[in-house]
Write a protein that holds these residues in place. Structure first.
Motif: not given
Lengths: 113, 116
Positions: B32-61
């Protein structure tokens, strides 16, 4: 530093003609590429993908071409329809065991009837 | 029909407030992933998770945190909202990637957050 670039913010095409959307990338480790389509007030939806072992993938009216030496891919829509009007995002990922996908800024396509 | 739902379509919050954005998927996806979308910047990854209780920082955490207590639910938390966090927030999910193939992501409809 944008690793995936879509240099055309918008594109206007007549209905029935070909739409060509372009995408450039800088990271040579990218080995899987995807195109997503986004309508206003909706989330992006997956359109088509291509692995780096191929140079072309076709799905109905949509074809993606990959030129690895130029680090360039393009999406062709033939024939274009008014319902294709949307924002198209190019995305790329590397098979490093991770799950990160890098998206471009998007190109807004207008198909005129 | 696969589905990713987000708790709110529109949200208006004041600077300094704590904000919770909820995302639920019904496809039994691992990622699962969280992105934010801003004009001219596309989708930027904030955080993602590949399992329960697991999380990894994206590009803009910075300024965000996440929680994944159950496989189907992934929450984005703005600890103290600021005006530069006004954006469209998109949640997505996908199957676990396999060697040579990165499965496509399924997106929710987005939450338009305005911080005043």
């Amino acid at each position: 530093d944008q690793q995936v670039k879509q240099n055309s913010p918008s594109l206007s095409v007549q209905e029935g003609r070909i739409s060509i959307l372009n995408c450039d990338y800088t990271n040579s480790m990218f080995d899987y590429f995807l195109w997503y389509k986004k309508y206003p007030a909706e989330g992006p939806t997956f359109l088509i993908s291509i692995s780096s072992i191929k140079d072309k993938n076709e799905d109905g009216r949509f074809t993606v071409f990959l030129n690895k030496s130029a680090k360039h891919l393009s999406l062709h829509i033939v024939p274009s329809q008014p319902g294709d009007s949307a924002v198209y995002f190019c995305a790329a990922s590397a098979d490093t065991g991770g799950f990160k996908t890098i998206f471009g800024a998007g190109t807004r396509l207008f198909v005129k009837a | 029909d696969v589905k990713v739902t987000q708790s709110s379509r529109y949200l208006v919050k004041r600077t300094g407030e704590k904000v919770f954005l909820e995302c639920v998927q019904d496809m039994d996806h691992e990622n699962m992933f969280w992105y934010r979308q801003d004009p001219g910047l596309g989708l930027r990854l904030i955080y993602f998770s590949y399992d329960v209780k697991m999380k990894e920082k994206g590009d803009i955490p910075e300024g965000y945190s996440v929680s994944r207590e159950k496989k189907e639910r992934f929450s984005l938390i703005l600890e103290s909202a600021s005006t530069n966090q006004t954006s469209m927030y998109l949640c997505a999910s996908s199957r676990m990637s396999l060697a040579g193939k990165n499965y496509e992501q399924y997106f929710g409809p987005g939450t338009r957050l305005t911080v005043t």
